[in-house]
Structures are given as C-alpha cells and as structure tokens.
Write a protein that holds these residues in place. Sequence first.
Motif, PDB file in Angstrom:
ATOM      1  N   LYS A   1     -17.751 -42.685  92.636  1.00 50.17           N
ATOM      2  CA  LYS A   1     -17.691 -44.018  93.243  1.00 50.17           C
ATOM      3  C   LYS A   1     -17.447 -45.081  92.178  1.00 50.17           C
ATOM      4  N   TYR A   2     -17.055 -44.632  90.992  1.00 50.03           N
ATOM      5  CA  TYR A   2     -16.888 -45.539  89.865  1.00 50.03           C
ATOM      6  C   TYR A   2     -15.526 -45.304  89.222  1.00 50.03           C
ATOM      7  N   VAL A   3     -14.773 -46.377  89.019  1.00 46.04           N
ATOM      8  CA  VAL A   3     -13.452 -46.258  88.405  1.00 46.04           C
ATOM      9  C   VAL A   3     -13.594 -46.426  86.897  1.00 46.04           C
ATOM     10  N   ASN A   4     -13.410 -45.334  86.175  1.00 44.37           N
ATOM     11  CA  ASN A   4     -13.467 -45.344  84.716  1.00 44.37           C
ATOM     12  C   ASN A   4     -12.072 -44.997  84.202  1.00 44.37           C
ATOM     13  N   ARG A   5     -11.330 -45.998  83.817  1.00 45.48           N
ATOM     14  CA  ARG A   5      -9.940 -45.783  83.430  1.00 45.48           C
ATOM     15  C   ARG A   5      -9.781 -45.134  82.054  1.00 45.48           C
ATOM     16  N   ASP A   6     -10.859 -44.983  81.318  1.00 48.52           N
ATOM     17  CA  ASP A   6     -10.770 -44.196  80.091  1.00 48.52           C
ATOM     18  C   ASP A   6     -10.294 -42.768  80.387  1.00 48.52           C
ATOM     19  N   LEU A   7     -10.621 -42.255  81.576  1.00 47.87           N
ATOM     20  CA  LEU A   7     -10.250 -40.881  81.932  1.00 47.87           C
ATOM     21  C   LEU A   7      -8.741 -40.694  82.031  1.00 47.87           C
ATOM     22  N   LEU A   8      -7.996 -41.786  82.167  1.00 49.76           N
ATOM     23  CA  LEU A   8      -6.548 -41.685  82.322  1.00 49.76           C
ATOM     24  C   LEU A   8      -5.870 -41.134  81.064  1.00 49.76           C
ATOM     25  N   ASP A   9      -6.547 -41.174  79.944  1.00 53.47           N
ATOM     26  CA  ASP A   9      -5.955 -40.722  78.685  1.00 53.47           C
ATOM     27  C   ASP A   9      -6.256 -39.257  78.365  1.00 53.47           C
ATOM     28  N   TRP A  10      -6.890 -38.526  79.274  1.00 54.69           N
ATOM     29  CA  TRP A  10      -7.427 -37.212  78.930  1.00 54.69           C
ATOM     30  C   TRP A  10      -6.473 -36.043  79.162  1.00 54.69           C
ATOM     31  N   ASP A  11      -5.343 -36.247  79.790  1.00 55.88           N
ATOM     32  CA  ASP A  11      -4.332 -35.208  79.988  1.00 55.88           C
ATOM     33  C   ASP A  11      -4.907 -33.950  80.651  1.00 55.88           C
ATOM     34  N   PRO A  12      -5.369 -34.050  81.907  1.00 59.58           N
ATOM     35  CA  PRO A  12      -5.996 -32.899  82.564  1.00 59.58           C
ATOM     36  C   PRO A  12      -5.021 -31.831  83.029  1.00 59.58           C
ATOM     37  N   ARG A  13      -3.744 -32.161  83.128  1.00 59.59           N
ATOM     38  CA  ARG A  13      -2.694 -31.201  83.490  1.00 59.59           C
ATOM     39  C   ARG A  13      -2.961 -30.512  84.837  1.00 59.59           C
ATOM     40  N   GLY A  14      -3.475 -31.286  85.772  1.00 59.72           N
ATOM     41  CA  GLY A  14      -3.678 -30.774  87.124  1.00 59.72           C
ATOM     42  C   GLY A  14      -4.876 -29.880  87.309  1.00 59.72           C
ATOM     43  N   ARG A  15      -5.704 -29.715  86.271  1.00 61.25           N
ATOM     44  CA  ARG A  15      -6.821 -28.770  86.348  1.00 61.25           C
ATOM     45  C   ARG A  15      -8.154 -29.451  86.628  1.00 61.25           C
ATOM     46  N   THR A  16      -8.145 -30.747  86.901  1.00 57.44           N
ATOM     47  CA  THR A  16      -9.358 -31.442  87.338  1.00 57.44           C
ATOM     48  C   THR A  16      -9.046 -32.224  88.605  1.00 57.44           C
ATOM     49  N   ARG A  17      -9.853 -32.027  89.606  1.00 58.94           N
ATOM     50  CA  ARG A  17      -9.735 -32.731  90.890  1.00 58.94           C
ATOM     51  C   ARG A  17     -10.797 -33.818  90.953  1.00 58.94           C
ATOM     52  N   ILE A  18     -10.360 -35.056  91.070  1.00 56.25           N
ATOM     53  CA  ILE A  18     -11.278 -36.171  91.289  1.00 56.25           C
ATOM     54  C   ILE A  18     -11.286 -36.504  92.772  1.00 56.25           C
ATOM     55  N   ARG A  19     -12.476 -36.637  93.342  1.00 58.88           N
ATOM     56  CA  ARG A  19     -12.614 -36.984  94.745  1.00 58.88           C
ATOM     57  C   ARG A  19     -13.213 -38.391  94.823  1.00 58.88           C
ATOM     58  N   PHE A  20     -12.355 -39.392  95.095  1.00 64.34           N
ATOM     59  CA  PHE A  20     -12.853 -40.754  95.233  1.00 64.34           C
ATOM     60  C   PHE A  20     -13.540 -40.900  96.582  1.00 64.34           C
ATOM     61  N   SER A  21     -14.798 -41.297  96.557  1.00 63.10           N
ATOM     62  CA  SER A  21     -15.566 -41.506  97.785  1.00 63.10           C
ATOM     63  C   SER A  21     -15.195 -42.851  98.390  1.00 63.10           C
ATOM     64  N   LEU A  22     -14.874 -42.834  99.678  1.00 65.58           N
ATOM     65  CA  LEU A  22     -14.447 -44.053 100.370  1.00 65.58           C
ATOM     66  C   LEU A  22     -15.221 -44.220 101.669  1.00 65.58           C
ATOM     67  N   MET A  23     -15.437 -45.462 102.040  1.00 64.31           N
ATOM     68  CA  MET A  23     -16.018 -45.828 103.330  1.00 64.31           C
ATOM     69  C   MET A  23     -15.569 -47.243 103.631  1.00 64.31           C
ATOM     70  N   PRO A  24     -15.699 -47.707 104.868  1.00 62.14           N
ATOM     71  CA  PRO A  24     -15.332 -49.094 105.159  1.00 62.14           C
ATOM     72  C   PRO A  24     -16.047 -50.072 104.233  1.00 62.14           C
ATOM     73  N   ALA A  25     -15.352 -51.138 103.879  1.00 65.28           N
ATOM     74  CA  ALA A  25     -15.888 -52.087 102.906  1.00 65.28           C
ATOM     75  C   ALA A  25     -17.223 -52.679 103.351  1.00 65.28           C
ATOM     76  N   ALA A  26     -17.388 -52.897 104.655  1.00 66.51           N
ATOM     77  CA  ALA A  26     -18.653 -53.465 105.145  1.00 66.51           C
ATOM     78  C   ALA A  26     -19.816 -52.526 104.876  1.00 66.51           C
ATOM     79  N   ASP A  27     -19.589 -51.212 105.049  1.00 69.76           N
ATOM     80  CA  ASP A  27     -20.634 -50.233 104.754  1.00 69.76           C
ATOM     81  C   ASP A  27     -20.902 -50.172 103.259  1.00 69.76           C
ATOM     82  N   ALA A  28     -19.837 -50.157 102.455  1.00 68.41           N
ATOM     83  CA  ALA A  28     -20.001 -50.052 101.006  1.00 68.41           C
ATOM     84  C   ALA A  28     -20.778 -51.243 100.449  1.00 68.41           C
ATOM     85  N   LYS A  29     -20.511 -52.427 100.968  1.00 69.99           N
ATOM     86  CA  LYS A  29     -21.209 -53.614 100.482  1.00 69.99           C
ATOM     87  C   LYS A  29     -22.709 -53.503 100.704  1.00 69.99           C
TER      88      LYS A  29
END
Length: 357
Positions: free
Chosen positions: A190-218
Amino acid sequence: MRNTRGDHLLDIRRIYLEPAAAELARGREILERYPAAERVEVDSHQRIPELYGDEANVARWVRIKTEALVLGVKKSLTARPNGRSSDFIAPSTANGCAMACAYCYVPRRKGYSNPITVFANIEQIIGYLGRHAGRQGVKPEPNQVDPHAWVYDIGENSDCSVDATISANVRDLVELFRGLPNAKASFATKYVNRDLLDWDPRGRTRIRFSLMPAADAKLLDIRTSPIEDRIAAINDFVAAGYEVHVNFSPVVVRDGWLADWALLLDTLGDALSPAARAQLAAEVIFLTHNDRLHEVNLGWHPKAEEVLWRPDLQQPKRSQTGGWNVRYRTGHKGRYVTALTDLIADRLPCCRVRYAF
C-alpha cells in the motif's frame, strides 16, 4: 535515492535488539543507519512487554509505529504451502508495519502495537529459499497463482515497500529471485517506494498494489500512499520489469459500495498502459474482521468501526486463537462477490480475477 527512506512514516528513536542480531552484518548496517536511536537489548523480539500486550499502548498506537524498531533473528525457516496469493509463504524477513490500516490482522497476534521487526539473518533466509526453490524443480502444471513459476510471498506479515526503506533485505530477495529460473517473489503493498524501480527484477517479482475506493482508503488505510499514487505507479513498475497485479482488498460492504468500486475500476482502466493491461490480474478479498481488533480500534480509531463492525451484515466464527472472526453472512457474501466480479468483467475486462472470496 528517489524517496526519503520513508522519513514521513518513521522517526526511529528506540531500537529493541536481540544481541545476536547486532552481531550480523545486516544488523550492524541497520544500527549504523539510525546512530542516534536508543538501543535496548531484549531476550526475544517476540517478548517485549512495553510493546506487546499492554492495553495502554492503544493511545500511543501510531507513535510506537513511528518511533520503535525491533531487530531480531528469524529462528524458524519454513516455506508454508499457500495456493491463493502464492504457492508458498516464504520465511519472513520482517513483520509489523509503520502504517496503521484499521483492518490489519497483525495486531491480533501481537497485541496493542506492531512496529516493524526486521530480521538480520538475511543470508540464512536467502540460502534456505534458494535451496527450497531448487528442490521444487519445474512447475508441473499451471495453476491460478502462475502458469510457469513457483511463487513465494515474501511479505505476508509486513509491507515490503516500507521495509525497503529500512534495510536491503527486500532488495536482496528481489535479486535472489531474479536468478531463479523456476520461481518468483510476490508481495502486496500500500506504499509507493520508487527506489524499487532501479532494481531490475526481470519479471521475477510480482508486486500486488492494494486498491479500494478512495473514500474507504481515507477512512481505513491510515498512513499509506493515496490510492491515486498507487494507480499512477503501476505503469512505471511494469516498465521497470516488475509483474504488477492488483489486490482489491479488503472489500467493505456499505451504502454505495458498488458505485464507488465502479468509479475506481474506471479510473484504473483509464490509467493503465497497454503493457500494464496485458499482464494485469487481480485478487478480490472481502473484509474479515475480529472482535479483539474491534476493541483495539475503538481505543484509537472508532470511526472505522462504523463500517468494519457490522453485526447486521456479518456472522461470527471462532478463530484458531480463541477469539471471534466476523465475515459477511453466508449467502449474502456470495451475492456480493458475484456483483463485484461481474462489475470488474464489465468495467475492466482486461483484468483477470485470479480468485475472489
């Protein structure tokens, strides 16, 4: 570095440490990262009276998450079979979280506080995982988890994106799986850490971004990245070599819930690149709550309980720890699940639902 090491989430002032952890290279790295923090030696990372099991800590819920860090050694190394989010649950390199989602199950285990615990014996954990994956060989047939690779959830009890602001444990795991031909790592965040963009995972790591309506998340996703930021990150993470799925979780039934989910699905669909659409899949998980967590929340965030604790919609079931879990009533829940999965098929047909419950 693309972000500020999670400094808006963490202001580490006290580190509880097992002496054995401080003797390991990763432990020394973490201690050097927070040189001004008070150090408190403990016999076990699991038994710290001022953190766990003290009802008075409810009033200091977020402060403890912000200021305390626990440094320990993971003693039990097992990869447990799963079958939903992953094929196996990897031995954790951390547990607890700096965020404070009102529905989180971890406080039900730890008591009234769950700051981050980092395990310093990362080399031992990596060695175990490499050997375990090697013993599995080639995946014999596709399943809903993945058609080809054995998938290991590396963040069952923590958020790896936040953990990565504290130590290199998560990066070490991404690099491990990058070199395993038959396995992938996976974690929800549930946290966007853009440092991970530099890690070159080559398709071997799956990130699952958790989403819900904004009213619920707030109301419920306290101290997390905004929903719009999570959606905006998906294309970038796909372009960086990650497989990106979404978790529609937890789904909270309330007045107007389906209309808000329709808006979320439309927003997501409008934001996705062709590459992100081509590999998208989702997990759909409806809310399960707990009587003990309900009592904890009443002490620090009672507003959340107006939607989480709904005896008129929920039924109880005795948990393995002796408490009561509550979930939407049998029969009604099936209709809720069908309504949402039908909505996904209509509004976001590129999104394959891996499972829904």
